[in-house]
Design an enzyme around this catalytic site. Structure first.
Site, PDB file in Angstrom:
ATOM      1  N   ASN A  13     -22.160  21.088 -13.915  1.00  0.00           N
ATOM      2  CA  ASN A  13     -21.330  22.515 -14.099  1.00  0.00           C
ATOM      3  C   ASN A  13     -21.584  23.079 -15.543  1.00  0.00           C
ATOM      4  O   ASN A  13     -21.122  22.372 -16.289  1.00  0.00           O
ATOM      5  CB  ASN A  13     -20.062  22.118 -13.660  1.00  0.00           C
ATOM      6  CG  ASN A  13     -19.061  23.409 -13.897  1.00  0.00           C
ATOM      7  OD1 ASN A  13     -19.521  24.270 -14.712  1.00  0.00           O
ATOM      8  ND2 ASN A  13     -17.943  23.355 -13.197  1.00  0.00           N
ATOM      9  N   ASP A  73     -13.149  12.856 -14.190  1.00  0.00           N
ATOM     10  CA  ASP A  73     -12.709  13.319 -12.923  1.00  0.00           C
ATOM     11  C   ASP A  73     -11.414  13.859 -13.227  1.00  0.00           C
ATOM     12  O   ASP A  73     -10.816  13.464 -14.138  1.00  0.00           O
ATOM     13  CB  ASP A  73     -12.475  12.058 -11.996  1.00  0.00           C
ATOM     14  CG  ASP A  73     -12.357  12.340 -10.544  1.00  0.00           C
ATOM     15  OD1 ASP A  73     -13.063  13.416 -10.205  1.00  0.00           O
ATOM     16  OD2 ASP A  73     -11.540  11.620  -9.763  1.00  0.00           O
ATOM     17  N   PHE A 156      -9.990  28.683 -12.172  1.00  0.00           N
ATOM     18  CA  PHE A 156     -10.563  28.437 -11.006  1.00  0.00           C
ATOM     19  C   PHE A 156      -9.530  27.691  -9.968  1.00  0.00           C
ATOM     20  O   PHE A 156      -8.610  27.264 -10.688  1.00  0.00           O
ATOM     21  CB  PHE A 156     -11.933  27.836 -11.187  1.00  0.00           C
ATOM     22  CG  PHE A 156     -11.961  26.557 -11.780  1.00  0.00           C
ATOM     23  CD1 PHE A 156     -11.556  26.414 -13.071  1.00  0.00           C
ATOM     24  CD2 PHE A 156     -11.773  25.342 -10.873  1.00  0.00           C
ATOM     25  CE1 PHE A 156     -11.487  24.933 -13.540  1.00  0.00           C
ATOM     26  CE2 PHE A 156     -11.605  24.038 -11.347  1.00  0.00           C
ATOM     27  CZ  PHE A 156     -11.520  23.800 -12.785  1.00  0.00           C
ATOM     28  N   GLY A 157     -10.088  27.164  -8.852  1.00  0.00           N
ATOM     29  CA  GLY A 157      -9.147  26.028  -8.030  1.00  0.00           C
ATOM     30  C   GLY A 157      -7.700  26.608  -7.990  1.00  0.00           C
ATOM     31  O   GLY A 157      -7.309  27.671  -7.694  1.00  0.00           O
TER      32      GLY A 157
HETATM   33  P1  IMP Z   1     -13.870  17.746 -10.822  1.00  0.00           P
HETATM   34  O1  IMP Z   1     -13.111  16.754 -11.738  1.00  0.00           O
HETATM   35  O2  IMP Z   1     -14.733  18.600 -11.483  1.00  0.00           O
HETATM   36  O3  IMP Z   1     -14.592  17.036  -9.639  1.00  0.00           O
HETATM   37  O4  IMP Z   1     -12.678  18.620 -10.106  1.00  0.00           O
HETATM   38  C1  IMP Z   1     -11.731  18.183  -9.000  1.00  0.00           C
HETATM   39  C2  IMP Z   1     -11.009  19.220  -8.684  1.00  0.00           C
HETATM   40  O5  IMP Z   1      -9.717  19.314  -9.360  1.00  0.00           O
HETATM   41  C3  IMP Z   1     -11.405  20.668  -8.631  1.00  0.00           C
HETATM   42  O6  IMP Z   1     -12.481  21.034  -7.602  1.00  0.00           O
HETATM   43  C4  IMP Z   1     -10.117  21.581  -8.485  1.00  0.00           C
HETATM   44  O7  IMP Z   1      -9.749  21.491  -7.250  1.00  0.00           O
HETATM   45  C5  IMP Z   1      -9.277  20.536  -9.217  1.00  0.00           C
HETATM   46  N1  IMP Z   1      -9.073  21.108 -10.668  1.00  0.00           N
HETATM   47  C6  IMP Z   1      -9.563  20.293 -11.713  1.00  0.00           C
HETATM   48  N2  IMP Z   1      -9.381  20.913 -12.898  1.00  0.00           N
HETATM   49  C7  IMP Z   1      -8.879  22.218 -12.436  1.00  0.00           C
HETATM   50  C8  IMP Z   1      -8.440  23.043 -13.211  1.00  0.00           C
HETATM   51  O8  IMP Z   1      -8.347  23.195 -14.435  1.00  0.00           O
HETATM   52  N3  IMP Z   1      -7.921  24.180 -12.534  1.00  0.00           N
HETATM   53  C9  IMP Z   1      -7.813  24.374 -11.263  1.00  0.00           C
HETATM   54  N4  IMP Z   1      -8.086  23.380 -10.586  1.00  0.00           N
HETATM   55  C10 IMP Z   1      -8.604  22.271 -10.983  1.00  0.00           C
END
Ligand code: IMP
Length: 201
Positions: A13, A73, A156-157
């Site tokens: 990313n 993570d 996001f998310g």
């Molecule tokens: P990863 O650590 O990039 O794999 O993120 C795991 C998941 O946690 C993401 O796909 C979102 O669903 C959620 N997430 C993590 N950080 C954020 C954030 O800052 N905003 C919204 N969702 C988050």
């Protein structure tokens, strides 16, 4: 000036990598992407905790690349859901389900839950390891509440349903600079920066 100390940051990313680089400017540490390092390795995130997943990723990639690696993570813990979706945040309702559907489902589940029981937090664990060495980790959190309705289009998310009482806004309604100052990732990364400078990597 001495050469920068390059650390692979285990992400594909670009947005995340920019955020990480910004935190390490003015230090000798230069986070580089997996692509820049010529590494193409998928590590299955099947750990029970954020810590397990972050550690698993950085140890596996450090071994494969024979270079120091940082990984992360993160996810959302909702107290009413026994800290779910937690490590399943990305996979909640299926990885490819759009977040407006995931967020609507969370609002539906919590529809009748009173404010005091809507507490939640974003969690981020950062891990760093040199090949064959024990990893070091840091953890950052951002505390908030699950909102009554989705609001805002930034971030996001889960950001549109994650409400920050100090701002009286959801994370999707605050400027990105503000989020990058207070986020779980920013906190964990800043702590990792201090730790790495301390151990003189
Ligand atoms: P990863 O650590 O990039 O794999 O993120 C795991 C998941 O946690 C993401 O796909 C979102 O669903 C959620 N997430 C993590 N950080 C954020 C954030 O800052 N905003 C919204 N969702 C988050």
């Amino acid at each position: 000036m001495s050469a920068p100390f390059k650390v692979i940051f285990a992400t594909r990313n670009e947005h995340k990598l920019r955020e990480v680089r910004a935190i390490f400017t003015q230090t000798p540490i230069l986070p580089v992407s997996m692509a820049e390092a010529g590494i193409d390795l998928d590590v299955v995130e099947d750990g029970a905790t954020f810590h397990d997943n972050a550690v698993k990723k950085c140890v596996a990639i450090a071994a494969a690349a024979d270079r120091p690696v940082m990984s992360d993570d993160s996810g959302l813990e909702i107290d009413f859901l026994d800290k779910g979706p937690g490590v399943y945040s990305a996979r909640f309702l299926g990885e490819s389900t759009p977040y407006d559907i995931k967020n609507a489902e969370i609002l539906k589940i919590l529809r009748d839950v009173p404010w005091q029981q809507r507490t939640a937090r974003y969690v981020c664990v950062i891990a760093f390891a040199r090949p064959g060495e024990k990893p070091v980790t840091t953890r950052g959190t951002l505390e908030g509440f699950i909102a009554w309705e989705a609001r805002g289009s930034g971030g996001f998310g889960y950001d549109p349903v994650f409400f920050l009482p100090e701002y009286n806004r959801t994370v999707a309604e605050i400027p990105p600079e503000a989020k990058n100052r207070i986020s779980h990732r920013a906190v964990a990364l800043s702590l990792m920066k201090e730790k790495l400078l301390e151990i003189n990597v």
